[in-house]
Design a protein around this motif. Structure first.
Motif, mmCIF file in Angstrom:
data_model
loop_
_atom_site.group_PDB
_atom_site.id
_atom_site.type_symbol
_atom_site.label_atom_id
_atom_site.label_comp_id
_atom_site.label_asym_id
_atom_site.label_seq_id
_atom_site.Cartn_x
_atom_site.Cartn_y
_atom_site.Cartn_z
ATOM 1 N N LEU A 1 0.841 -1.197 0.000
ATOM 2 C CA LEU A 1 0.000 0.000 0.000
ATOM 3 C C LEU A 1 0.876 1.247 0.000
ATOM 4 O O LEU A 1 1.821 1.343 0.779
ATOM 5 C CB LEU A 1 -0.901 0.007 1.227
ATOM 6 N N ASP A 2 0.535 2.187 -0.874
ATOM 7 C CA ASP A 2 1.320 3.424 -0.949
ATOM 8 C C ASP A 2 0.378 4.622 -0.827
ATOM 9 O O ASP A 2 -0.348 4.940 -1.771
ATOM 10 C CB ASP A 2 2.079 3.490 -2.275
ATOM 11 N N PRO A 3 0.380 5.294 0.340
ATOM 12 C CA PRO A 3 -0.572 6.398 0.540
ATOM 13 C C PRO A 3 -0.325 7.570 -0.399
ATOM 14 O O PRO A 3 -1.217 8.380 -0.642
ATOM 15 C CB PRO A 3 -0.330 6.802 1.995
ATOM 16 N N ARG A 4 0.875 7.682 -0.948
ATOM 17 C CA ARG A 4 1.144 8.812 -1.847
ATOM 18 C C ARG A 4 0.553 8.577 -3.235
ATOM 19 O O ARG A 4 0.304 9.522 -3.970
ATOM 20 C CB ARG A 4 2.641 9.058 -1.942
ATOM 21 N N LYS A 5 0.330 7.316 -3.583
ATOM 22 C CA LYS A 5 -0.256 7.014 -4.897
ATOM 23 C C LYS A 5 -1.767 7.176 -4.865
ATOM 24 O O LYS A 5 -2.364 7.696 -5.783
ATOM 25 C CB LYS A 5 0.093 5.585 -5.313
ATOM 26 N N ASP A 6 -2.391 6.689 -3.810
ATOM 27 C CA ASP A 6 -3.854 6.722 -3.723
ATOM 28 C C ASP A 6 -4.256 6.759 -2.252
ATOM 29 O O ASP A 6 -4.471 5.719 -1.640
ATOM 30 C CB ASP A 6 -4.436 5.500 -4.434
ATOM 31 N N ALA A 7 -4.314 7.972 -1.705
ATOM 32 C CA ALA A 7 -4.532 8.124 -0.262
ATOM 33 C C ALA A 7 -5.855 7.528 0.186
ATOM 34 O O ALA A 7 -5.932 6.890 1.233
ATOM 35 C CB ALA A 7 -4.456 9.601 0.111
ATOM 36 N N SER A 8 -6.904 7.695 -0.627
ATOM 37 C CA SER A 8 -8.217 7.200 -0.231
ATOM 38 C C SER A 8 -8.220 5.667 -0.160
ATOM 39 O O SER A 8 -8.713 5.072 0.801
ATOM 40 C CB SER A 8 -9.266 7.687 -1.247
ATOM 41 N N ASP B 1 2.520 18.244 13.070
ATOM 42 C CA ASP B 1 2.352 17.471 11.832
ATOM 43 C C ASP B 1 3.174 16.197 11.980
ATOM 44 O O ASP B 1 3.778 15.965 13.034
ATOM 45 C CB ASP B 1 2.741 18.302 10.595
ATOM 46 N N HIS B 2 3.167 15.387 10.931
ATOM 47 C CA HIS B 2 3.876 14.112 11.003
ATOM 48 C C HIS B 2 5.061 14.071 10.060
ATOM 49 O O HIS B 2 5.529 12.982 9.699
ATOM 50 C CB HIS B 2 2.928 12.949 10.704
ATOM 51 N N GLY B 3 5.523 15.261 9.642
ATOM 52 C CA GLY B 3 6.677 15.289 8.743
ATOM 53 C C GLY B 3 6.378 14.530 7.465
ATOM 54 O O GLY B 3 5.406 14.809 6.780
ATOM 55 N N GLU B 4 7.197 13.533 7.172
ATOM 56 C CA GLU B 4 7.055 12.764 5.935
ATOM 57 C C GLU B 4 5.961 11.708 6.024
ATOM 58 O O GLU B 4 5.629 11.066 5.024
ATOM 59 C CB GLU B 4 8.389 12.078 5.597
ATOM 60 N N PHE C 1 -12.438 5.351 13.047
ATOM 61 C CA PHE C 1 -11.117 5.587 12.462
ATOM 62 C C PHE C 1 -11.048 6.997 11.908
ATOM 63 O O PHE C 1 -12.062 7.546 11.493
ATOM 64 C CB PHE C 1 -10.871 4.644 11.286
ATOM 65 N N PHE C 2 -9.862 7.551 11.833
ATOM 66 C CA PHE C 2 -9.659 8.723 10.981
ATOM 67 C C PHE C 2 -8.243 8.711 10.438
ATOM 68 O O PHE C 2 -7.380 7.967 10.910
ATOM 69 C CB PHE C 2 -10.006 10.043 11.674
ATOM 70 N N TYR C 3 -8.053 9.556 9.425
ATOM 71 C CA TYR C 3 -6.818 9.526 8.645
ATOM 72 C C TYR C 3 -6.197 10.915 8.656
ATOM 73 O O TYR C 3 -6.896 11.914 8.495
ATOM 74 C CB TYR C 3 -7.176 9.103 7.219
ATOM 75 N N SER C 4 -4.918 10.973 8.872
ATOM 76 C CA SER C 4 -4.209 12.247 8.831
ATOM 77 C C SER C 4 -3.240 12.192 7.655
ATOM 78 O O SER C 4 -2.194 11.536 7.746
ATOM 79 C CB SER C 4 -3.463 12.447 10.160
ATOM 80 N N PRO C 5 -3.607 12.834 6.546
ATOM 81 C CA PRO C 5 -2.758 12.714 5.357
ATOM 82 C C PRO C 5 -1.432 13.447 5.517
ATOM 83 O O PRO C 5 -1.270 14.287 6.409
ATOM 84 C CB PRO C 5 -3.608 13.344 4.248
ATOM 85 N N HIS C 6 -0.525 13.138 4.641
ATOM 86 C CA HIS C 6 0.794 13.760 4.634
ATOM 87 C C HIS C 6 0.661 15.286 4.644
ATOM 88 O O HIS C 6 -0.103 15.852 3.870
ATOM 89 C CB HIS C 6 1.530 13.290 3.371
ATOM 90 N N GLY C 7 1.352 15.937 5.553
ATOM 91 C CA GLY C 7 1.361 17.401 5.600
ATOM 92 C C GLY C 7 0.293 18.007 6.489
ATOM 93 O O GLY C 7 0.323 19.211 6.753
ATOM 94 N N GLN C 8 -0.659 17.217 6.942
ATOM 95 C CA GLN C 8 -1.732 17.778 7.771
ATOM 96 C C GLN C 8 -1.206 18.186 9.158
ATOM 97 O O GLN C 8 -0.360 17.515 9.734
ATOM 98 C CB GLN C 8 -2.861 16.762 7.945
ATOM 99 N N ILE C 9 -1.756 19.301 9.666
ATOM 100 C CA ILE C 9 -1.443 19.765 11.023
ATOM 101 C C ILE C 9 -2.662 19.480 11.884
ATOM 102 O O ILE C 9 -3.786 19.851 11.508
ATOM 103 C CB ILE C 9 -1.127 21.273 11.016
ATOM 104 N N HIS C 10 -2.457 18.818 13.037
ATOM 105 C CA HIS C 10 -3.614 18.511 13.884
ATOM 106 C C HIS C 10 -3.214 18.406 15.353
ATOM 107 O O HIS C 10 -2.031 18.433 15.713
ATOM 108 C CB HIS C 10 -4.315 17.223 13.399
#
Ligand SMILES: [Fe+2]
Length: 174
Positions: free
Chosen positions: A18-25, A86-89, A127-136
């Motif tokens: 699984l690669d979240p950068r290719k298809d995050a959803s 944020d979570h950096g990378e 569940f919830f998802y924090s995508p790359h770059g999100q600040i929370h």
């Protein structure tokens, strides 16, 4: 089998492609299914709950880390909020195991100030998802601790903590 070993096996067997950068959803849905299949209950995860260690006001326990994944258990007392971060990378999938959490998402203004973009409650089983770059941040507004399971990919690096004094008023999106 201990839960930490169990989730490690599942991630290495089913999560590696699984690669979240290719298809995050698609990634998010697949991670939710995988975490659901891991059958994480409060009883199974209880051995991994930790007490707060200063400067943190909540327990944070890394139960697994590889080149691809990092798994953390959070144990947050009542009326405590994580730092705004944020979570950096990395991106992150969160499964609420016990209690409920208020997930606040922020956007950064041109002057580097932060504004609340959204504020959503998630209860046990959600569940919830924090995508790359999100600040929370995650806040516990209840009188009971909450416990959450976090899977990051790749492991957290280059992340940032934001001081609360850059936070503008809570006018937006609360
Ligand atoms: Fe986070």
């Amino acid at each position: 089998m201990k839960y930490a070993k169990h989730i490690q096996n599942l991630l290495n067997l089913e999560g590696v492609n699984l690669d979240p950068r290719k298809d995050a959803s698609h990634y998010y849905q697949a991670m939710c299914r995988l975490l659901q299949a891991s059958d994480c209950t409060i009883d199974r995860i209880a051995p991994y709950l930790t007490a707060p260690v200063a400067p943190l006001e909540y327990g944070r326990n890394q139960i697994y880390c590889s080149d691809l994944f990092e798994v953390i258990v959070l144990h947050v007392p009542p009326n405590v909020e994580t730092p705004i971060h944020d979570h950096g990378e990395a991106c992150c999938c969160v499964h609420v195991i016990k209690g409920s959490t208020l997930n606040r998402v922020y956007r950064k203004g041109a002057d580097e100030s932060l504004h609340i973009l959204s504020s959503n409650h998630f209860a046990a089983g959600e569940f919830f998802y924090s995508p790359h770059g999100q600040i929370h941040s995650m806040y516990n507004p209840t009188d009971q601790p909450f416990v959450t399971l976090h899977v990051y990919t790749p492991p957290i690096s280059g992340n940032h903590i934001y001081p609360h004094n850059v936070l503008q008023s809570h006018k937006e999106g609360v």
